[in-house]
Scaffold this active site. Structure first.
Site, PDB file in Angstrom:
ATOM      1  N   CYS A 125       4.898 -12.435 -11.141  1.00 55.31           N
ATOM      2  CA  CYS A 125       3.949 -13.818 -11.529  1.00 55.31           C
ATOM      3  C   CYS A 125       2.564 -13.369 -11.553  1.00 55.31           C
ATOM      4  CB  CYS A 125       4.253 -14.937 -10.828  1.00 55.31           C
ATOM      5  SG  CYS A 125       6.014 -15.459 -10.915  1.00 55.31           S
ATOM      6  N   LEU A 128       6.773 -15.809 -14.280  1.00 59.96           N
ATOM      7  CA  LEU A 128       7.958 -15.182 -14.898  1.00 59.96           C
ATOM      8  C   LEU A 128       9.006 -15.669 -14.019  1.00 59.96           C
ATOM      9  CD1 LEU A 128       9.017 -12.717 -16.493  1.00 59.96           C
ATOM     10  CD2 LEU A 128       8.762 -11.453 -14.575  1.00 59.96           C
ATOM     11  N   THR A 132      -2.913  10.767 -11.324  1.00 57.14           N
ATOM     12  CA  THR A 132      -1.399  10.862 -11.240  1.00 57.14           C
ATOM     13  C   THR A 132      -0.937   9.631 -11.759  1.00 57.14           C
ATOM     14  OG1 THR A 132      -1.795  12.231  -9.256  1.00 57.14           O
ATOM     15  CG2 THR A 132       0.433  11.652  -9.782  1.00 57.14           C
ATOM     16  N   ASN A 188       3.664 -15.333  -6.325  1.00 56.01           N
ATOM     17  CA  ASN A 188       3.980 -14.023  -6.887  1.00 56.01           C
ATOM     18  C   ASN A 188       4.911 -13.427  -5.969  1.00 56.01           C
ATOM     19  OD1 ASN A 188       4.409 -11.852  -8.565  1.00 56.01           O
ATOM     20  ND2 ASN A 188       2.548 -11.011  -7.757  1.00 56.01           N
ATOM     21  N   GLY A 189       6.468 -13.369  -6.301  1.00 58.25           N
ATOM     22  CA  GLY A 189       7.403 -12.618  -5.543  1.00 58.25           C
ATOM     23  C   GLY A 189       8.492 -13.240  -5.652  1.00 58.25           C
ATOM     24  N   ARG A 225      -1.138   9.211 -15.479  1.00 54.20           N
ATOM     25  CA  ARG A 225      -0.173   9.992 -16.161  1.00 54.20           C
ATOM     26  C   ARG A 225       1.429   9.425 -15.983  1.00 54.20           C
ATOM     27  NH1 ARG A 225      -1.239  16.133 -13.565  1.00 54.20           N
ATOM     28  NH2 ARG A 225      -3.184  16.624 -14.824  1.00 54.20           N
TER      29      ARG A 225
END
Ligand SMILES: *[C@@H]1O[C@H](CO)[C@@H](O)[C@H](O)[C@H]1NC(C)=O
Length: 599
Positions: A2, A53, A319, A77-78, A322
């Site tokens: 979320c 979400l 990194t 959020n979690g 990528r």
């Protein structure tokens, strides 16, 4: 996942301000496209906004969430995996929803700030106690979920899941450190997470027991099958994701999750056409009989997405970018299938010393300390990538290797067991491989269990990195690079690729605070302090993709090439020396040494 945004202590409660908060919160909507909620209380001086979400209790679990009489309000959020266990030990409360996160409000009513240490899961939240107008904010122990805090000209302290919601309204902002609690009562941050292994100074000595380790990992995966929506596993075909898929597929049939989308596990992989990961993942999927989904992308698709990737991940770390790009592209397709949650294999390399430079660890003490340092840096690298490149499309990633119980077991094992000993056939992460080597009822075929993995960004296809470098070279001239230290005095990019990402980052996030949230350093992008200390000549040969680091990869086990030999073979590997363990500017990582004199 979320998105949360909270502003506390602002003096402004005008309609204009409310509209502004909604606008800032909208910048997080990709993380939680299902519903939005804004709680405002002028008396308590707070705005709490939530972009949801919906994974657990999709129909009634909208946020913010409250305790029984609504004197405590929280935006989370979690996922709280132990919410049911907690409820059993708690007094009786009037619950408003079935949401796993609601327990935070009720538990706070009982124990106050101690609530943070009792939660098992991944979370960032801001909680307001309307009774005394105090508030707390907290982030999970490892930083699986992102959180930033900032200070505005309106007198407010701001908290947000991504810095894009803070960058224009805060004078200054920074990363909210993992495992910390911000309390308005004590007026600042303190670390609440402090397990025995965390300091890195005590070298653990619990004997290795394969069954204990295996059982702990199985529990970590099973715990994460808690869902009311369709899910799957991100499968690269390497050891870590294959173990996650193997355990999930074995236990799916008996879990509640099976009612949601059937008892056959869905797996997802991504790569350029014909890439090593696609092939390896297919082999594992066939063995596990999963419903496998393969996504291919072209180098051009990836290049076209770079600007978006940087906007969503909020980093210029080479990194990370990528590896985030294929994940970002794949996520969109996974979401298009109606899937909202995936399990992923991050964290194993840090816990078990899976990076190739661990071959050079001189003794178990050094190895242990380095694993602790790597775990503490995860929130800036692999946790950030896994969370933000999936949240960009409203997909939630869960990471069983970073389960708290599993980590306490894995980090209590005598690190002598993690030492790589070729002569005994012990390749990296051997204790995990051995733990799942159960011939009577195998999780994976032996050759997969003992296979060395490709680095994610290379495993998707060797020409991906080459394509990135070539494209960057076409955008960044020699002269630009030469002047880099004047243009970007902070974390000066030292390659054209790094320069290219940095230009894009600065367009999205021009603030000084923004560039300071990203770790890095002028000449250290390719090395970790430990790798350099352990073998400088060897470390100097490496680039962030680790390609030059042969001799410890396949060759190390072929008995042909001694481990110390460096070859130029263009095969690819793990990210031996990632840019990943440094941050020479972040006080939170003060214990990570900055190497001297490294070019
Ligand atoms: C709500 O419940 C809490 C906890 O029992 C209590 O401290 C508080 O006074 C109550 N508030 C109201 C407005 O009833």
């Amino acid at each position: 996942m979320c998105g949360i945004l909270a502003v506390l202590g602002s003096h402004d409660y005008s309609p204009t301000k409310r509209a502004r908060i909604l606008e800032l919160s909208r910048r997080l909507r990709h993380r939680g496209p299902d519903w939005s909620g804004l709680f405002v209380d002028e008396q308590a001086c707070c705005y709490l906004s939530h972009e949801r979400l919906a994974i657990i209790d999709p129909t009634s679990g909208d946020q913010p969430l409250y305790n029984g009489n609504k004197s405590i309000v929280v935006a989370v959020n979690g996922e709280i995996y132990n919410h049911e266990a907690l409820k059993k030990t708690m007094k009786k409360h009037d619950y408003h929803t079935q949401s796993d996160c609601e327990v935070i409000a009720h538990l706070y009513e009982e124990v106050g700030e101690d609530v943070v240490g009792m939660l098992d899961g991944m979370f960032s939240f801001v909680l307001v106690d309307l009774r005394d107008k105090s508030f707390i904010a907290a982030r999970d122990p490892i930083g699986i979920t992102p959180l930033y805090l900032g200070w505005g000209n309106d007198g407010g302290v701001y908290f947000a899941s991504e810095m894009k919601a803070l960058k224009d309204d805060c004078e200054r902002f920074e990363v909210f450190p993992p495992g910390h609690l911000y309390s308005s009562k004590s007026g600042g941050l303190r670390r609440y997470f402090n397990p025995p292994w965390y300091s890195g100074t005590m070298i653990p000595n619990t004997p290795y027991d394969p069954t204990v380790l295996r059982t702990a990992f199985e529990k970590a995966v099973i715990k994460r099958l808690m869902t009311d929506v369709p899910f799957g596993v991100l499968l690269s075909g390497g050891l870590d994701s294959s173990l996650v898929a193997a355990v999930a597929s074995r236990h799916l049939a008996n879990s509640k999750a099976a009612n949601v989308w059937g008892a056959q596990l869905h797996t997802f992989s991504v790569g350029l056409k014909g890439s090593p990961d696609l092939k390896a993942a297919k082999e594992v999927a066939d063995y596990l009989k999963t419903k496998h989904h393969e996504f291919t992308f072209t180098v051009q698709d990836g290049l076209d997405a770079i600007s978006d990737v940087i906007y969503y991940t909020e980093t210029y770390d080479v990194t990370t970018i990528r590896a985030s790009t294929p994940m970002f592209l794949m996520t969109r397709k996974i979401k298009a299938l109606g899937v909202k949650m995936v399990l992923s294999g991050e964290g194993s390399d840090e816990i078990f010393g899976g990076y190739l430079y661990f071959h050079k660890a001189p003794n178990k003490e050094e190895l242990h300390k380095e694993t602790v340092r790597k775990i503490k840096a995860l929130y800036m690298f692999d946790c950030l990538r896994a969370n933000k490149s999936t949240s960009a499309w409203g997909l939630e990633a869960r990471v069983p290797f970073l389960d708290q119980d599993f980590m306490s077991i894995a980090m209590a094992i005598d690190p002598a067991e993690k030492m790589i000993r070729k002569d005994e056939g012990r390749i990296e992460k051997w204790i995990m491989r051995r733990a799942f080597d159960t011939p009577e009822n195998p999780f994976l075929p032996k050759h997969i269990l003992y296979r060395q993995k490709e680095q994610f960004s290379d495993g998707v296809g060797y020409s991906w990195i080459d394509g990135l470098k070539a494209h960057a070279a076409s955008q960044v001239t020699d002269r630009m690079l030469k002047h880099a230290k004047h243009v970007y005095p902070y974390n000066t990019p030292n390659t054209k690729e790094a320069y290219f990402y940095r230009m894009i980052f600065e367009k999205h996030f021009p603030q000084e605070s923004a560039r300071m949230t990203v770790p890095g350093g002028p000449s250290i992008a390719c090395s970790t302090a430990a790798a350099i200390a352990w073998d400088k000549a060897w470390a100097d040969n490496l680039d962030p993709s680790g390609r030059a680091a042969l001799g410890v990869h396949d060759a190390a086990y072929s008995e042909v090439t001694p481990a110390t030999t460096t070859t130029t073979t263009q095969s690819s590997h793990e990210n031996v020396i990632s840019a990943n363990s440094f941050n020479n500017n972040n006080p939170l990582l003060g214990n990570i040494l900055q190497p001297q004199g490294v070019q």
